[in-house]
Design a protein around this motif. Structure first.
Motif, PDB file in Angstrom:
ATOM      1  N   UNK A 259       0.835  -1.201   0.000  1.00  0.00           N
ATOM      2  CA  UNK A 259       0.000   0.000   0.000  1.00  0.00           C
ATOM      3  C   UNK A 259       0.863   1.242   0.000  1.00  0.00           C
ATOM      4  N   UNK A 260       1.892   1.259   0.862  1.00  0.00           N
ATOM      5  CA  UNK A 260       2.762   2.421   0.928  1.00  0.00           C
ATOM      6  C   UNK A 260       3.452   2.688  -0.388  1.00  0.00           C
ATOM      7  N   UNK A 261       3.790   1.631  -1.114  1.00  0.00           N
ATOM      8  CA  UNK A 261       4.463   1.801  -2.393  1.00  0.00           C
ATOM      9  C   UNK A 261       3.535   2.368  -3.457  1.00  0.00           C
ATOM     10  N   UNK A 262       2.249   2.090  -3.357  1.00  0.00           N
ATOM     11  CA  UNK A 262       1.308   2.495  -4.402  1.00  0.00           C
ATOM     12  C   UNK A 262       0.559   3.775  -4.075  1.00  0.00           C
ATOM     13  N   UNK A 263       0.294   4.016  -2.801  1.00  0.00           N
ATOM     14  CA  UNK A 263      -0.467   5.196  -2.416  1.00  0.00           C
ATOM     15  C   UNK A 263       0.469   6.392  -2.322  1.00  0.00           C
ATOM     16  N   UNK A 588      -7.822   4.485   0.795  1.00  0.00           N
ATOM     17  CA  UNK A 588      -8.119   3.054   0.645  1.00  0.00           C
ATOM     18  C   UNK A 588      -7.831   2.643  -0.797  1.00  0.00           C
ATOM     19  N   UNK A 589      -7.168   1.498  -0.962  1.00  0.00           N
ATOM     20  CA  UNK A 589      -6.893   0.969  -2.295  1.00  0.00           C
ATOM     21  C   UNK A 589      -7.480  -0.425  -2.429  1.00  0.00           C
ATOM     22  N   UNK A 590      -7.817  -0.803  -3.651  1.00  0.00           N
ATOM     23  CA  UNK A 590      -8.295  -2.163  -3.905  1.00  0.00           C
ATOM     24  C   UNK A 590      -7.843  -2.614  -5.283  1.00  0.00           C
ATOM     25  N   UNK A 591      -7.840  -3.922  -5.484  1.00  0.00           N
ATOM     26  CA  UNK A 591      -7.469  -4.483  -6.774  1.00  0.00           C
ATOM     27  C   UNK A 591      -7.351  -5.988  -6.657  1.00  0.00           C
ATOM     28  N   UNK A 592      -6.813  -6.618  -7.696  1.00  0.00           N
ATOM     29  CA  UNK A 592      -6.499  -8.034  -7.603  1.00  0.00           C
ATOM     30  C   UNK A 592      -5.324  -8.209  -6.652  1.00  0.00           C
ATOM     31  N   UNK A 593      -5.281  -9.351  -5.943  1.00  0.00           N
ATOM     32  CA  UNK A 593      -4.273  -9.556  -4.923  1.00  0.00           C
ATOM     33  C   UNK A 593      -3.129 -10.438  -5.359  1.00  0.00           C
ATOM     34  N   UNK A 594      -2.401 -10.945  -4.355  1.00  0.00           N
ATOM     35  CA  UNK A 594      -1.255 -11.799  -4.626  1.00  0.00           C
ATOM     36  C   UNK A 594      -0.158 -11.043  -5.345  1.00  0.00           C
ATOM     37  N   UNK A 595       0.448 -11.688  -6.328  1.00  0.00           N
ATOM     38  CA  UNK A 595       1.557 -11.076  -7.066  1.00  0.00           C
ATOM     39  C   UNK A 595       1.090  -9.967  -7.998  1.00  0.00           C
ATOM     40  N   UNK A 603      -5.071  -0.584  -9.653  1.00  0.00           N
ATOM     41  CA  UNK A 603      -5.756  -0.422  -8.381  1.00  0.00           C
ATOM     42  C   UNK A 603      -6.559   0.865  -8.400  1.00  0.00           C
ATOM     43  N   UNK A 604      -7.596   0.882  -7.591  1.00  0.00           N
ATOM     44  CA  UNK A 604      -8.434   2.069  -7.440  1.00  0.00           C
ATOM     45  C   UNK A 604      -8.296   2.569  -6.017  1.00  0.00           C
ATOM     46  N   UNK A 605      -8.564   3.857  -5.811  1.00  0.00           N
ATOM     47  CA  UNK A 605      -8.421   4.391  -4.468  1.00  0.00           C
ATOM     48  C   UNK A 605      -9.573   5.317  -4.120  1.00  0.00           C
ATOM     49  N   UNK A 617     -17.948   1.803  -7.058  1.00  0.00           N
ATOM     50  CA  UNK A 617     -17.321   2.571  -8.133  1.00  0.00           C
ATOM     51  C   UNK A 617     -15.844   2.240  -8.250  1.00  0.00           C
ATOM     52  N   UNK A 618     -15.168   2.090  -7.120  1.00  0.00           N
ATOM     53  CA  UNK A 618     -13.752   1.716  -7.134  1.00  0.00           C
ATOM     54  C   UNK A 618     -13.558   0.350  -7.782  1.00  0.00           C
ATOM     55  N   UNK A 619     -14.360  -0.606  -7.385  1.00  0.00           N
ATOM     56  CA  UNK A 619     -14.229  -1.969  -7.926  1.00  0.00           C
ATOM     57  C   UNK A 619     -14.468  -1.969  -9.430  1.00  0.00           C
ATOM     58  N   UNK A 620     -15.502  -1.270  -9.867  1.00  0.00           N
ATOM     59  CA  UNK A 620     -15.870  -1.283 -11.286  1.00  0.00           C
ATOM     60  C   UNK A 620     -14.921  -0.472 -12.153  1.00  0.00           C
ATOM     61  N   UNK A 621     -14.103   0.389 -11.531  1.00  0.00           N
ATOM     62  CA  UNK A 621     -13.135   1.170 -12.307  1.00  0.00           C
ATOM     63  C   UNK A 621     -11.860   0.389 -12.612  1.00  0.00           C
ATOM     64  N   UNK A 622     -11.700  -0.784 -11.996  1.00  0.00           N
ATOM     65  CA  UNK A 622     -10.501  -1.584 -12.224  1.00  0.00           C
ATOM     66  C   UNK A 622     -10.485  -2.155 -13.640  1.00  0.00           C
ATOM     67  N   UNK A 623      -9.322  -2.153 -14.261  1.00  0.00           N
ATOM     68  CA  UNK A 623      -9.194  -2.799 -15.573  1.00  0.00           C
ATOM     69  C   UNK A 623      -9.448  -4.300 -15.449  1.00  0.00           C
TER      70      UNK A 623
END
Length: 685
Positions: A259-263, A588-595, A603-605, A617-623
């Motif tokens: 999270x720290x790396x992406x936010x 807050x961030x979300x996306x697919x997990x793991x690697x 990811x969306x925030x 809206x965050x979930x649906x904005x993910x590629x």
């Protein structure tokens, strides 16, 4: 805090006013005179008895009567004393300090700025600046720069943290026909900043107020205040577009979590603007174009017809609109034949409707009217009409003007021939319209307006979230990354499902736990931050032999003091993270997990606390959203539960600001449920 003395003063003194209009003090006096200021105008200049025909005085004590507003353009060290004297002896309660040399120059300047604010607040006054170009209201032109726009009550209210940027925006906007109803530049924002201006616009909003607000901001000092008043204005019928500059990838600080790396602070700004309903722009032309779109009728849907006399611009516009989620649906059947019958041979009626350079103004009128009246699935029209340089195009521009007045749907004009047809464009603008000279810039602005959601409600979801328990756990923690039992306790207090698991520190505990959970199981090290990087994760362990072998290997890894054993889960790996940003709160961030968290960069925030609308809206904005839905016959994920977990987590964080970074990676989800498999929580007290 902003009051009448600043907005419509009955008297103004220009401190440092002169006859030299190449200097700020002289240009301010000239602009006030050229703007036909109706109040009493005075100058404070010890060397003059008259400046540009305006009475001038050597000392504050020489000024007759009282003065509402002082516009100060003298050396910074002299400003606090003259402001104090004006306030205390002349009843002055509004000050615009043009002068530079304050906090932007360092410690000595910051001290001067503090003295300046103290002098203003001693008389309960209001201060704009220092280090600004001034402001323009319907009452006066209090700036030292050019151009000075002729104000229009239906134009844009504009507040800028940078005077130079405000000038450049005006330079670009005015030739296109965009108008302004006021301009405020706040400079160093020593007392009044962007947030206070928004609060004033909100608290004084009435039927006469401008419905369009533009913002250029370099520093957001009070995100909560900005969110509150921007959201309120938009709910009252306003539209707001803003540029937030000064945040880049280079500004990210090193962190120890995904999270720290992406936010970043930019993620917080993006999330704040979305929550407020502000259209975020990244440059002057984009801001101007979005503001111009605001001036036209609202699109009620996503389908547009492009009516053009040039194929290339129509194609580029189609690409820009489609890339942003708007549609250029094919026109087929009877409608296609009807439109084609209106046009010259060789024309196209498919959409874009290309009526060629040989098309006439009358044909243009017929096509626009047909799209407006007959095509119910078309929600707006974009007309591209330029000049070949062979003939004048007044008749076509007159048709566009008439159709813009008559059509139920918005008509956006792209008139690119600003040189060869500059007289005709000026004729069109004189009717109160705005031109979009570049089709791609317009296309991107339309899509940006379309995807910006309305303001979110200011609510915190607390059903099944035990805030008292959360606080009890947090208060009992020490700073640093937390052990799995602490992480699990926090998640359970928020009603977030976790996987069946346990911790083992020796072989006997390990085997007992594995038999309790039942094979297959997953084993993970406890200690290192990034488990996968040190070989600290083994999945799908099926037997005691395999279990013990992996345990022995993992205990040899540096800093490992125990292992975590979990029941294996099946489904899609998901990720939810959070990072605390000073002033803003948790991103807050979300996306697919793991690697996939960092490798895909998908990811969306959003900004805590989230509403269910924001989470969806965050979930649906993910590629990768098709994966969550269930792509290519694969089982998808319970999207509603994924959104609920995000909302619950954001509610937890709202009451646990000590959590500075959080990773839930992965969560394993399918249509039957979702549970957290691994989590990291960093607490700083």
């Amino acid at each position: 805090m902003i009051h009448k003395s600043l907005l419509s003063p009955k008297s103004i003194v220009v401190v440092g006013g002169s006859d030299n209009t190449a200097k700020p003090g002289g240009k301010i006096v000239k602009n006030l005179l050229d703007g036909n200021y109706q109040g009493q105008l005075l100058v404070l200049n010890p060397g003059k008895k008259e400046v540009q025909g305006v009475p001038s005085y050597a000392k504050v004590s020489d000024i007759p009567g009282t003065v509402d507003l002082a516009i100060v353009a003298i050396a910074a060290p002299l400003c606090p004393a003259v402001v104090k004297e004006l306030g205390q002896s002349k009843g002055t309660m509004a000050f615009i300090v043009i002068s530079a040399g304050f906090s932007e120059e360092g410690e000595a300047g910051a001290l001067l700025e503090k003295q300046l604010v103290e002098a203003v607040e001693q008389v309960h006054g209001v201060l704009i600046g220092p280090n600004c170009i001034g402001m323009i209201t319907p009452a006066y032109n209090g700036v030292f720069t050019a151009p000075v726009p002729k104000l229009n009550p239906a134009g844009c209210d504009f507040v800028s943290g940078s005077g130079a940027t405000a000038v450049f925006i005006l330079e670009s906007a005015l030739p296109k026909g965009l108008t302004f109803s006021s301009l405020i530049t706040v400079g160093n924002s020593a007392q009044i900043g962007i947030e206070e201006v928004l609060a004033h616009w909100d608290e004084t909003f009435d039927e006469s107020s401008s419905r369009i607000k533009l913002i250029y901001v370099e520093n957001i000092n009070d995100p909560d205040k900005l969110l509150k008043h921007a959201s309120s204005l938009i709910r009252k019928g306003c539209k707001i577009a803003a540029i937030k500059s000064g945040v880049t990838e280079a500004g990210k600080r090193a962190t120890s979590s995904h999270t720290g790396a992406m936010a970043s602070a930019d993620s917080a700004v993006e999330a704040l603007f979305r929550k407020a309903g502000i259209v975020r722009c990244f440059g002057r032309e984009e801001l101007i174009t979005v503001a111009s779109v605001f001036m036209y009728k609202n699109l009620t849907g996503k389908n547009l017809a492009i009516i053009t006399q040039a194929g290339g611009p129509g194609v580029m516009l189609t690409d820009a609109l489609s890339d942003g989620g708007l549609n250029i649906p094919a026109i087929e059947g009877q409608a296609h034949d009807d439109i084609l019958a209106m046009l010259n041979p060789g024309s196209s009626a498919s959409n874009p409707i290309d009526f060629l350079a040989t098309g006439t103004a009358e044909q243009l009128r017929q096509v626009i009217a047909y799209c407006d009246q007959k095509l119910d699935d078309i929600h707006g029209m974009i007309v591209i009409f330029g000049s070949t340089g062979l003939t004048q195009v007044y008749d076509a521009f007159e048709v566009i003007h008439e159709q813009m007045q008559q059509c139920r749907k918005p008509v956006f004009p792209i008139l690119p021939s600003t040189s060869s047809a500059h007289e005709e464009v000026a004729f069109f603008l004189s009717k109160g319209h705005i031109n979009f000279p570049d089709e791609v810039v317009l296309g991107r602005a339309l899509t940006k307006v379309n995807i910006t959601p309305p303001p979110e409600e200011d609510t915190v979801f607390l059903h099944g979230v035990d805030i008292e328990k959360v606080r009890q756990i947090i208060d009992g923690c020490t700073s640093g990354f937390q052990e799995p039992e602490v992480v699990n306790a926090l998640l359970l207090a928020a009603g977030i499902p976790i996987v069946e698991e346990g911790v083992a520190a020796n072989r006997k505990q390990l085997l007992r736990l594995a038999h309790s959970l039942g094979y297959p199981v997953a084993m993970k090290v406890i200690g290192p931050v990034h488990k996968s990087d040190v070989g600290g994760v083994t999945l799908n362990i099926q037997s005691d032999t395999h279990l013990v072998a992996e345990y022995r290997r993992m205990r040899k890894i540096k800093d490992v003091h125990a292992v975590l054993l979990q029941k294996m889960q099946k489904g899609t790996e998901l990720f939810i993270g959070a990072k605390y940003e000073s002033k803003f709160g948790h991103v807050i961030l979300c996306g697919l997990g793991g690697i996939f968290v960092e490798s895909l960069g998908d990811h969306a925030h959003g900004l805590a606390p989230l509403t269910f609308n924001e989470a969806h809206s965050m979930i649906r904005s993910l590629r990768s959203y098709p994966v969550i839905q269930g792509a290519r016959g694969q089982e998808g994920v319970d999207e509603d539960l994924f959104a609920e977990i995000m909302v619950r987590l954001s509610s937890l964080l709202r009451y646990a600001t000590e959590i500075k970074e959080l990773d839930l990676n992965p969560l394993i989800g399918n249509k039957e449920g979702i549970c957290v498999v691994d989590g990291r929580v960093l607490i700083e007290k």
